[in-house]
Scaffold this motif. Structure first.
Motif, short mmCIF file in Angstrom:
data_model
loop_
_atom_site.label_atom_id
_atom_site.label_comp_id
_atom_site.label_asym_id
_atom_site.label_seq_id
_atom_site.Cartn_x
_atom_site.Cartn_y
_atom_site.Cartn_z
N CYS A 1 0.85 -1.19 0.00
CA CYS A 1 0.00 0.00 0.00
C CYS A 1 0.88 1.24 0.00
O CYS A 1 2.05 1.19 0.37
CB CYS A 1 -0.94 0.02 1.21
N GLU B 1 -5.64 2.54 0.39
CA GLU B 1 -4.94 1.28 0.09
C GLU B 1 -4.51 0.57 1.37
O GLU B 1 -4.46 -0.67 1.40
CB GLU B 1 -3.72 1.55 -0.78
N ALA C 1 -9.73 -0.99 -4.81
CA ALA C 1 -9.05 -0.70 -3.54
C ALA C 1 -9.99 -0.01 -2.57
O ALA C 1 -10.00 -0.32 -1.37
CB ALA C 1 -7.82 0.16 -3.80
#
Length: 931
Positions: free
Chosen positions: A326, A341, A833
């Motif tokens: 992420c 994320e 996401a």
């Protein structure tokens, strides 16, 4: 200071070896005050610094670029060389230095791994044409942030490093270390630089006043995020920031004045130069060599830009199963997407480890709350310096001495950083030692720190509501920097008011509510299906509503992701997994009719297939998608040769004769976007048009292809598409909002486009065989759903999250979340996401057996209520109902968020906001007037 040495095993069972280097500074005690760095003869405790202190040492002392902790570099420390010195240990105000610390190796057993490795800033010293290494008045964007910071080298005063004079002319140069494969090897766009340059320019104007000349030199202004375009427009139109479309070819230091001459060529071809007092280089982001090496040890595949390789359909899954990514290591991105994320990666971990969830959980033992009902107020006051944020303006010792004389104050302490861990521990000790039963912290904003201090006093045995903050930073030292005496007096007033209020404060009760461990997901597109599937995989049943007759939503119209991967196989597989999952109930032709209840206990009435039913659920995720705007300009509807991009996708796929036989094609960007009625960028259009331009070139390499644009916004690695298109001969022609292309359809059905060429300063006429309009992404009619769930939407109809940066999928209404195009236009990977992130956030509610409600909530004294229902009309959360039989109103405290709107509205003062009673507020006002 810990390095991953090796990772063995597979998803669900990894063995991780970690080498932890000694820092020689206790991270729990370090308050990042910088005393150690100041006292060290070699400036050793500087490893976490940005390095700019070394480069600018002759001109100004820069502390660390970000508020991280200090460490000691053993290789250069005098003590480790000669066995003496230890100056840092002697002068550290919190005794954080510990030379006895040793390196150690750790072995960890984990089921999944998340890589949040971040990025490093590009070092612009190699750009010798910009004079970064030659002049102290050429700084990076990060260095300029430190100049503006109240905790920076100039305590928030905007001065230039060389002579500490206030600059009157500042230039920002974009794309330094980005979009430049020749000088730095970074061909991608770093995504964040345009916005941070605009922000810095606007803040500089606020610091220095409107007469400051702030100019931003740019190639394409890339502001595709939510509300970013509006910020860009305000900076240009209201703040007076100048935007110059040019990439300067030289920055020349002027030896006599220290000023800088910027040489550049305008879009019209004129060679100009302008003199500035300060130049800021908007440096890009890149993956550090250490991160590249770690990726090799983890056997993680990197892409050509040295970021973690992921698929648009698994945006946080690395090439090694069980290891997720992420943030900026996945690709350059801003805070909202990074936060999103992070939650998505947590969701992936939760899905992988669902079978063993809770197997290693340790229950926190809550301390017994002390009964203070028979005690007189004994107030403890903690006054914070906040480094120099407060102490640099306010005479903190004087404020502390003043607090000691206030009624009921039994203990006062002055702290360098009250929020540091060592101060928190001491606060608990002082509460017990002095038998304190109410606490005032005079520091920063309760919005950021109230929860921390409430938890601290709770751990000391006090009710967490026996607490008050006096904001002597945001409301005092920051806004009265040039008036230290007045700021000190105001701090005294704020502390006196806080003490008076908390002296009247009584413990507030919270109560437990059960949680319905299921979810309602509204919208059966990609985002909705991914969210429902994520929750169901973790064992939480989900009811998925789709307004149409089939699942898929906007995804059914998409041909490929930005990297060319076809959407259909992924979408068909997703639909199949959703329809076949035992914990997902799909309701087609379904709409929400009514929503009642609150977080953990919603009851939603649904109309599905002509039947009405009620769905009980603990959380809701709104993922109702968006749609492509049907253009009403550029000849749309007058010729079958005029497409929108989604239509062109299908035409290319089926080899439509109009497309296959075309010798010339044109695209017009920003159709319906970035205009007064829709002042936002649709984010996906530039990439989509360039993808289709390349597909046309693949179909017929001899085809002439023109893209007419305002700014090309191929952020991140999408820049590679832009570069590829130019290399294949696609012609890009820039136009402005004031001089849009004109499309004519002749009687014979032929197309003619007239556009002003910015270089030639002459109209160009293009006769394309086909024309494609990059139309805006717009919202559906979201107003009814917003009212039903009591959540906000913005002016363009997109749902408005609780906090754009820190809570990008949450609503202010607890238990309700948002994902996909309903939030804002975005590509597939961001929709997925965000869906995973919404599911992850929803799971934090569903994982509980109960939730807490109450505390700071409204209470209606029915004997004073006149039944006017003014409170009912103004409550934004629908927490108040009217009791017909009693002709009185009543608050549902489970729904109440404690905003106080009803208490302020009530004409008879029948409503009290617990913790902010009328008596407390009037007492504060009396104390303010007594100054």
């Amino acid at each position: 200071m810990a390095d991953v040495v090796d990772v063995a095993g597979q998803a669900g069972r990894f063995a991780v070896k970690v080498f932890q280097r000694a820092r020689y500074i206790d991270m729990d005690k370090c308050i990042a005050c910088g005393t150690c760095a100041e006292k060290c003869p070699r400036k050793v405790p500087d490893e976490y610094n940005s390095g700019l202190a070394k480069r600018k040492a002759a001109y100004v002392k820069f502390p660390q670029a970000v508020p991280l902790k200090y460490v000691i570099d053993k290789d250069h420390c005098i003590y480790f060389e000669k066995g003496k010195c230890r100056a840092c240990e002697k002068f550290c105000p919190t005794n954080a230095v510990n030379f006895d610390e040793q390196d150690r190796e750790l072995s960890l057993e984990v089921g999944s791994i998340v890589l949040a490795l971040g990025s490093e800033h590009y070092n612009p010293e190699t750009y010798d044409i910009y004079g970064y290494a030659a002049s102290p008045n050429v700084v990076t964007g990060m260095e300029f942030e430190r100049i503006l910071s109240s905790g920076g080298p100039f305590e928030g005063h905007l001065v230039r490093p060389s002579d500490h004079q206030e600059p009157r002319r500042i230039a920002w140069i974009q794309c330094v270390g980005s979009r430049d494969p020749h000088h730095c090897g970074n061909g991608y766009c770093s995504s964040v630089c345009c916005m941070y340059a605009i922000k810095e320019a606007a803040l500089a104007k606020e610091h220095a006043g409107p007469d400051l000349d702030a100019a931003i030199f740019f190639m394409d202004m890339r502001t595709p995020g939510k509300e970013f375009e509006k910020y860009y427009n305000r900076a240009r139109d209201e703040k007076g920031v100048r935007f110059i479309r040019s990439r300067p070819h030289k920055v020349e230091p002027l030896p006599d004045s220290g000023n800088l001459m910027v040489h550049f060529t305008t879009a019209e071809g004129r060679v100009l130069q302008e003199e500035f007092d300060l130049v800021v280089l908007s440096i890009g982001l890149q993956t550090s060599p250490e991160t590249v090496a770690l990726a090799g040890r983890l056997d993680i595949e990197l892409n050509s830009d040295r970021f973690a390789h992921t698929s648009p359909f698994r945006p946080v899954q690395t090439s090694r199963p069980g290891i997720f990514v992420c943030g900026a290591f996945q690709a350059p991105k801003d805070i909202p997407v990074s936060v999103m994320e992070a939650s998505a990666a947590a969701a992936e971990c939760g899905e992988l480890l669902a079978a063993v969830r809770g197997s290693r959980v340790k229950q926190v033992v809550e301390p017994t709350e002390r009964d203070i009902s028979a005690e007189d107020p004994r107030i403890g006051v903690f006054v914070c310096n906040c480094g120099t944020n407060i102490g640099g303006v306010v005479a903190v010792p004087e404020v502390a001495a003043y607090a000691r004389a206030l009624p009921h104050v039994a203990f006062v302490e002055e702290n360098l950083f009250t929020c540091s861990q060592d101060t928190q521990d001491k606060m608990k000790e002082m509460i017990r030692e002095h038998n304190l039963n109410r606490i005032v912290v005079a520091a920063c904003s309760p919005r950021t720190h109230e929860a921390l201090f409430q938890q601290t006093i709770k751990e000391a045995g006090l009710n967490k509501y026996l607490f008050e903050m006096a904001n002597i930073r945001n409301q005092d030292s920051w806004v009265h920097q040039s008036m230290p005496e007045a700021a000190t007096q105001k701090a005294k007033d704020l502390v006196r008011m806080a003490v008076a209020k908390v002296g009247l404060q009584q413990p507030l009760a919270e109560f437990q509510l059960g949680v319905s461990k299921s979810a309602l997901v509204v919208g059966g597109g990609i985002a909705g299906m991914e969210a429902a599937l994520s929750l169901a995989t973790r064992g939480y049943p989900a009811t998925l509503l789709e307004k149409g007759s089939a699942l898929g939503g906007h995804g059914l119209e998409l041909h490929a992701a930005w990297d060319g991967q076809p959407v259909a196989p992924y979408l068909n597989d997703l639909i199949g997994r959703v329809q076949n999952h035992r914990d997902i109930e799909v309701l087609l032709n379904a709409e929400v009719e009514e929503v009642q209840g609150f977080v953990g206990n919603f009851r939603t009435t649904v109309q599905a297939g002509g039947k009405t039913r009620e769905v009980a659920h603990g959380v809701a995720i709104i993922a109702v998608g968006g749609r492509s705007l049907e253009p009403e300009e550029y000849g749309r509807g007058q010729s079958d040769r005029i497409f929108v991009n989604l239509e062109l996708d299908r035409a290319i796929s089926r080899q439509d004769p109009l497309v296959a036989g075309a010798r010339c094609a044109a695209f017009i960007q920003c159709v319906g976007s970035r205009e007064p009625q829709r002042p936002y960028c649709s984010r996906v259009c530039c990439s989509h048009s360039i993808e289709n331009a390349l597909r046309l070139k693949a179909l017929n390499p001899e085809m002439d292809v023109f893209i007419l644009y305002r700014d090309i916004r191929t952020f991140g690695s999408r820049e590679n598409l832009y570069r590829q298109a130019r290399a294949q001969g696609v012609v890009f022609i820039q136009f402005s909002l004031e001089s849009k292309p004109v499309v004519a359809v002749t009687d014979g059905g032929k197309l003619q486009i007239t556009v002003q060429d910015p270089v030639l300063q002459h109209p160009l006429v293009i006769a394309p065989d086909i024309l494609t309009l990059a139309s805006a992404v717009v919202s559906h009619d979201t107003d009814p759903l917003a009212k039903q769930f009591k959540v906000p939407i913005n002016a363009e109809g997109f749902f408005l999250e609780a906090h754009m940066k820190l809570r990008p999928v949450d609503f202010a209404t607890d238990g309700v979340f948002v994902a996909g195009l309903a939030h804002y236009p975005k590509p597939i990977e961001e929709c997925i996401a965000q869906a995973k992130a919404a599911a992850s956030r929803a799971a934090t509610v569903l994982a509980r057996d109960s939730i807490m409600a109450g505390g700071v909530v409204a209470l209606i004294h029915k004997e004073l209520c006149c039944g006017c229902q003014a409170c009912l009309q103004c409550c934004p959360f629908g927490a108040i109902s009217y009791l017909e039989q009693e002709s009185r109103c009543e608050v549902n405290q489970a729904l109440c968020k404690g905003c106080g709107t009803c208490a302020a509205t009530c004409p008879s003062e029948a409503i009290s906001l617990l913790g902010f009673s009328h008596l407390q507020l009037y007492t504060q006002i009396d104390e303010a007037l007594s100054a």
